[in-house]
Structure formats: structure tokens, C-alpha cells
Design a protein around this motif. Structure first.
Motif, PDB file in Angstrom:
ATOM      1  N   GLU A  46       0.826  -1.209   0.000  1.00 16.01           N
ATOM      2  CA  GLU A  46       0.000   0.000   0.000  1.00 16.01           C
ATOM      3  C   GLU A  46       0.864   1.266   0.000  1.00 16.01           C
ATOM      4  OE1 GLU A  46      -3.196   0.235  -0.235  1.00 16.01           O
ATOM      5  OE2 GLU A  46      -3.374   2.407   0.140  1.00 16.01           O
ATOM      6  N   HIS A  47       1.910   1.188   0.787  1.00 13.18           N
ATOM      7  CA  HIS A  47       2.857   2.302   0.833  1.00 13.18           C
ATOM      8  C   HIS A  47       3.437   2.546  -0.554  1.00 13.18           C
ATOM      9  CE1 HIS A  47       5.367   4.809   3.601  1.00 13.18           C
ATOM     10  NE2 HIS A  47       6.121   4.872   2.502  1.00 13.18           N
ATOM     11  N   ARG A  49       2.117   1.789  -3.461  1.00  7.14           N
ATOM     12  CA  ARG A  49       1.090   2.327  -4.366  1.00  7.14           C
ATOM     13  C   ARG A  49       0.917   3.834  -4.156  1.00  7.14           C
ATOM     14  NH1 ARG A  49      -1.275  -2.861  -3.639  1.00  7.14           N
ATOM     15  NH2 ARG A  49      -2.283  -2.239  -1.698  1.00  7.14           N
ATOM     16  N   ALA A  50       0.875   4.234  -2.920  1.00 12.17           N
ATOM     17  CA  ALA A  50       0.731   5.675  -2.638  1.00 12.17           C
ATOM     18  C   ALA A  50       1.948   6.454  -3.139  1.00 12.17           C
ATOM     19  CB  ALA A  50       0.538   5.886  -1.138  1.00 12.17           C
ATOM     20  N   LEU A  51       3.107   5.826  -3.018  1.00 14.52           N
ATOM     21  CA  LEU A  51       4.324   6.484  -3.494  1.00 14.52           C
ATOM     22  C   LEU A  51       4.315   6.633  -5.008  1.00 14.52           C
ATOM     23  CD1 LEU A  51       6.833   7.558  -2.010  1.00 14.52           C
ATOM     24  CD2 LEU A  51       7.995   5.434  -2.624  1.00 14.52           C
ATOM     25  N   ARG A  52       3.879   5.589  -5.695  1.00 20.64           N
ATOM     26  CA  ARG A  52       3.778   5.673  -7.157  1.00 20.64           C
ATOM     27  C   ARG A  52       2.789   6.764  -7.562  1.00 20.64           C
ATOM     28  NH1 ARG A  52       6.201   1.494  -9.938  1.00 20.64           N
ATOM     29  NH2 ARG A  52       6.465  -0.489  -8.852  1.00 20.64           N
ATOM     30  N   LEU A  53       1.691   6.845  -6.861  1.00 16.24           N
ATOM     31  CA  LEU A  53       0.694   7.875  -7.184  1.00 16.24           C
ATOM     32  C   LEU A  53       1.280   9.279  -6.995  1.00 16.24           C
ATOM     33  CD1 LEU A  53      -2.211   8.747  -7.838  1.00 16.24           C
ATOM     34  CD2 LEU A  53      -2.717   8.578  -5.392  1.00 16.24           C
ATOM     35  N   THR A  54       2.045   9.434  -5.913  1.00  8.91           N
ATOM     36  CA  THR A  54       2.661  10.747  -5.661  1.00  8.91           C
ATOM     37  C   THR A  54       3.619  11.124  -6.785  1.00  8.91           C
ATOM     38  OG1 THR A  54       2.517  10.305  -3.290  1.00  8.91           O
ATOM     39  CG2 THR A  54       4.007  12.058  -3.991  1.00  8.91           C
ATOM     40  N   VAL A  55       4.448  10.172  -7.165  1.00  8.13           N
ATOM     41  CA  VAL A  55       5.415  10.430  -8.249  1.00  8.13           C
ATOM     42  C   VAL A  55       4.678  10.714  -9.545  1.00  8.13           C
ATOM     43  CG1 VAL A  55       7.273   9.407  -9.613  1.00  8.13           C
ATOM     44  CG2 VAL A  55       7.212   9.076  -7.138  1.00  8.13           C
ATOM     45  N   ASP A  56       3.618   9.958  -9.761  1.00  9.53           N
ATOM     46  CA  ASP A  56       2.823  10.156 -10.979  1.00  9.53           C
ATOM     47  C   ASP A  56       2.206  11.547 -11.007  1.00  9.53           C
ATOM     48  OD1 ASP A  56       1.603   9.463 -13.354  1.00  9.53           O
ATOM     49  OD2 ASP A  56      -0.239   8.795 -12.347  1.00  9.53           O
ATOM     50  N   LEU A  57       1.677  11.968  -9.875  1.00 10.68           N
ATOM     51  CA  LEU A  57       1.062  13.298  -9.818  1.00 10.68           C
ATOM     52  C   LEU A  57       2.100  14.408  -9.993  1.00 10.68           C
ATOM     53  CD1 LEU A  57      -1.503  12.817  -6.903  1.00 10.68           C
ATOM     54  CD2 LEU A  57      -2.043  13.282  -9.302  1.00 10.68           C
TER      55      LEU A  57
END
Lengths: 287, 197
Positions: A46-47, A49-57
Motif C-alpha cells: 500500500e505504501h 502504491r501511494a508512493l507511485r501515485l505521488t510520483v505520478d502526480l
């Protein structure tokens, strides 16, 4: 309990690697270990996934347009070479002119320092020092005296007398500004042992009134000239015998012997003229 | 004329050649400054100073990545600016980034109006989160995730070791992730989970 503690340790070890894992900058061994842990740990997955989302954003943040141009302005054009050369020539002309003026002023001062009766005989100061002035004025008096003494002593060694006059000029010449030595020098020429009152009279006439009595040569030569002329002539013969080869330069005219100063002035004048012409030409080009 | 030739011409004092590099890099430099300072006016000033300083110091450039060298001057200028204007209020990003630009940023996803509004809010929140990072972490995150520089280039820009870049980036991303999770309702995590899986 032991199992939970080991999992927590693995999570602490894995979390800092997640960022590099997103960028695929882990070594193969680290990748394998992390993948194995993520397969069994939902919290770390989960950590991630959230990190990937942050980088993506972050990658989707809009590009901000520049508010204005940041182009640099071209500097002012550098003045070209002829203009710079103009300054060089102008400054050089000024320096040469100043040097020439100083030289002429020095010449004038030296001329003014001579006694009035010597100025006509020595139209120009002969050298750049008082000693030089004494050397040049002394032969003048010697020649005048010789002219007077010639009828009485036609075989008198005038050249030697002139040479001795130049060579034996005492040091007080510097103190007297070059005028005082003329007296002893003029008194020297009675070259014959025979009495030569005319030579002594000429010496007395040529001797400047300011001749100082403390000058030893003056006291010997100008004062008792008439009485002691024969010993003085004997001394002259002795000196002539000791110095048989006279300096050829002593026979040169006054103007010829003062050539360095005159040449220097002429050279500076020509150089100043050339520099002035070049400056005027460059000034025209620069404008 | 390629970049190396332009640099050589610039080292000889050719301003027009250097200006061609200004045109090529002014967007990058300004955006890095803008994201770091979160102030449009200050970012423009630092960008201008960066190019001026770069032109004056160009003779000292000994090769390598010109982009990294330029960005190093820019980030140092940003650090100086932040030190000078610590209490100075910053221009809100709303004033600079318009709706059209945000919409462009999400053009690939073709979201509906509701999702567009949600993403715009999310990005604004992310930009706000960026300003809360320590400046060293912020710089690394901006260079890596906003402008896609490699670790090696970032190490050159910041003048630090590769390990330092990795750790700063990890901490900065983790900080931002935590910041975003405080507004979990904005994050389309469920959909993201599906994509990841």
C-alpha cells in the motif's frame, strides 16, 4: 511475537528502498528481496502504491510558461583599434613634448649660468652637468690665452695646454658653477720658460671677478702669474713630457664637442613632429 | 550549431550564441525556480540572474552537462533568494497556473468535468505540499519527478553524492505521500490500486 517483530524489521528495511524501486535503481539482489517482502506485506505494498501515485502526480504538474524573455542584451560595441592607437600616439606626443621642453629649459638655464663674456664664445652649453660645462668653457679661455701668447711663444704647445686645462680643472668648478675654473685654466698657457707677461695679463683679463681666492688653482695661477711664470712653464713642459699623446677631441670645435645635447634636442623634435602627424591622421580616422 | 559550439562561441563573448542556449533552457530554469520558490516574480528574477551569471562564468565551464551546470547556478540562486525573503509572502499558484493549463496536464486521461475539478484540487494540494518540504528535498523532488532528471544529473546539480540524492528523494517523496494521504478523499487510490495490480 517473534514473527511480528521480524516482519516489522523487514518493513523498516524495505520502506527506504521503495523510492529507488519506483525508479528501478535497486541492485538485482535488493529488487528480489523487496519483491519477496511486498508479496507478503500488504502495508508496504500500500505504501508503494501511494508512493507511485505521488510520483505520478508530480510528473503531471503543469509546465509554467515563462512570463518574459530572458535573453541577454548585447554589450556596447568595443571601439576599434585605430581609435585606441590614437590615444597611444597622443599620449606619446605629450610625453615627448614635455621631455623636449624640459631639455630646452635646462639648456637655457645652463646658458644663463655662464658669464656674459663667455656666452659669445660658447654659444650653447656643452653638456648636461656642471663638470661638462667647466670642461667646455675651459678650453675657450685656454685658446684665448694662447692667441695672446702666440707671438711671444710661437712653439707653445697649445693643444697640450688646452688638454691640461680640461684635465686639471679642479673640483671647485662645481661649486662655482663652471665659471671660476676658467681663470686657472686661462692662466696655465704660458708654456715657455721665458717671461710672458702678456699671457699673464690675458689670464688676468679673462679671469672672472668672482674668482674665489680660496680656490688653490686660482691663487697659484691668476695671482702670481707674472712672477711665477717660468716655473709654471717648466711644470707645463714636464706635464707635456709625461702626456705626450693629446686627446684629439680637444682639438674639435666647441659646437662639435657639444653634439650629444644638440643631437638629442634635434632627435626629440623630429620624433615629436612624427608623432604629431600620426596623431592627427589617427584622429581623422577615429572621427 | 550544436550546444558545444554554442558554448565555445559564448566563451568567446558571443552573446547571440549564448542567447540561443537561453531560449533552449529558459523554460526549464524558470520552472525549477518557480517550483522551488513558489513565487513567480522572484523566480523570474532568479532566472535572469542565472543566465547573467552563467554568461559571465562561462569561461570557467570545463565541460560536462551544461544543463546541470546551469541548474546548479539556478538552485543556488533560489537558496539565496529563500534566505533573503524568508518572510516574504509568495504568489499563490492560482495566479499563474490557469485552468486551461491544468486541463492540458490531464488531457491524456480525458476525465469528466467532475474528475477534472478533483484533479485540479489534488494538484493544487500537491503544490502546496511541495512548499512544505525542506528546500534540499524539494529541489531533488522537483528535479527528479517534475523535470525527469537522472540521479547522476541531480547529484551534479546539487553537488552531492548519489546516495545523498537517493535518500533525499526517498524522504521527500515519503513526506509528500503522507501529505497527500491527509486528504485521502482526493486520492483516486482505489482506481490506482486497480491499475497497479
Amino acid at each position: 511475537m517473534v514473527f511480528g517483530h521480524r516482519r516489522a524489521t523487514e518493513c523498516e528495511r524495505s520502506r527506504p528502498l521503495l523510492s529507488a524501486h519506483v525508479d528501478r535503481r535497486l541492485s538485482p539482489a535488493e529488487e528480489n528481496a523487496l519483491e519477496a517482502h511486498l508479496a507478503t506485506c500488504e502495508a508496504c505494498a500500500e505504501h508503494l502504491r501511494a508512493l507511485r501515485l505521488t510520483v505520478d502526480l508530480l510528473g503531471q504538474l503543469p509546465h509554467v510558461p515563462v512570463p518574459r524573455s530572458f535573453l541577454l542584451e548585447a554589450p556596447a560595441p568595443v571601439p576599434h583599434r585605430p581609435f585606441l592607437w590614437y590615444y597611444y600616439f597622443r599620449n606619446a606626443s605629450g610625453a615627448v613634448a614635455a621631455l623636449l621642453v624640459a631639455l630646452l629649459a635646462f639648456s637655457y638655464v645652463m646658458q644663463a649660468a655662464l658669464p656674459v663674456e663667455m656666452r659669445s664664445a660658447a654659444p650653447r652649453p656643452a653638456a648636461g652637468s656642471t663638470r661638462g660645462a667647466a670642461e667646455s668653457s675651459a678650453p675657450v679661455q685656454a685658446e684665448q690665452a694662447n692667441e695672446v701668447a702666440r707671438p711671444a711663444a710661437p712653439e707653445a704647445p697649445m693643444k697640450a695646454a688646452g688638454e691640461r686645462a680640461a684635465a686639471s680643472t679642479p673640483s671647485p668648478a662645481a661649486a662655482d658653477g663652471g665659471a671660476a675654473p676658467a681663470a686657472p685654466v686661462a692662466a696655465a698657457p704660458p708654456a715657455k720658460p721665458a717671461p710672458a707677461p702678456t699671457a699673464g695679463a690675458a689670464a688676468l683679463a679673462a679671469a672672472p671677478a668672482s674668482a674665489s681666492p680660496e680656490t688653490p688653482a686660482t691663487a697659484v695661477a691668476a695671482g702670481p702669474t707674472v712672477a711665477t711664470a717660468p716655473p709654471s712653464g717648466q711644470l707645463a713642459r714636464d706635464r707635456q713630457a709625461e702626456e705626450p699623446a693629446a686627446d684629439p677631441a680637444a682639438t674639435l670645435p666647441i659646437a662639435a664637442r657639444s653634439w650629444p645635447m644638440r643631437e638629442l634636442e634635434w632627435g626629440l623634435g623630429v620624433l615629436l613632429g612624427a608623432l604629431a602627424v600620426a596623431t592627427i591622421i589617427l584622429r581623422g580616422k577615429a572621427a | 550549431m550544436d550546444e558545444a559550439e554554442l558554448i565555445k562561441a559564448g566563451q568567446r563573448g558571443d552573446v547571440s550564441a549564448f542567447n540561443r542556449m537561453v531560449l533552449a533552457y529558459q523554460g526549464l530554469v524558470y520552472n525549477v525556480c518557480y517550483r522551488t520558490l513558489n513565487d513567480a516574480e522572484a523566480a523570474a528574477d532568479v532566472t535572469q540572474d542565472t543566465f547573467l551569471s552563467a554568461f559571465q562564468a562561462l569561461k570557467g565551464f570545463r565541460g560536462g552537462s551544461f544543463k546541470a551546470w546551469l541548474l546548479r547556478i539556478a538552485t543556488n540562486g533560489c537558496y539565496d533568494q529563500l534566505r533573503r525573503n524568508k518572510r516574504r509572502p509568495t504568489t499563490p499558484l492560482d495566479d499563474v497556473v490557469g485552468d486551461a493549463e491544468v486541463a492540458t496536464a490531464f488531457a491524456d486521461h480525458k476525465p469528466g468535468p467532475e474528475e477534472q475539478a478533483l484533479r485540479r484540487e489534488l494538484l493544487e494540494y500537491l503544490e502546496q505540499g511541495l512548499t512544505t518540504l525542506p528546500v534540499e528535498q524539494r529541489t531533488v523532488v522537483i528535479l527528479s519527478d517534475v523535470h525527469q532528471l537522472s540521479y547522476e544529473e541531480i547529484a551534479e546539480v546539487t553537488g552531492t553524492a548519489l546516495g545523498t540524492v537517493k535518500s533525499r528523494l526517498s524522504r521527500g517523496r515519503g513526506h509528500l505521500r503522507d501529505f497527500l494521504l491527509r486528504h485521502r478523499e482526493l486520492l483516486p487510490l482505489q482506481r490506482r490500486h486497480d491499475n497497479v495490480r
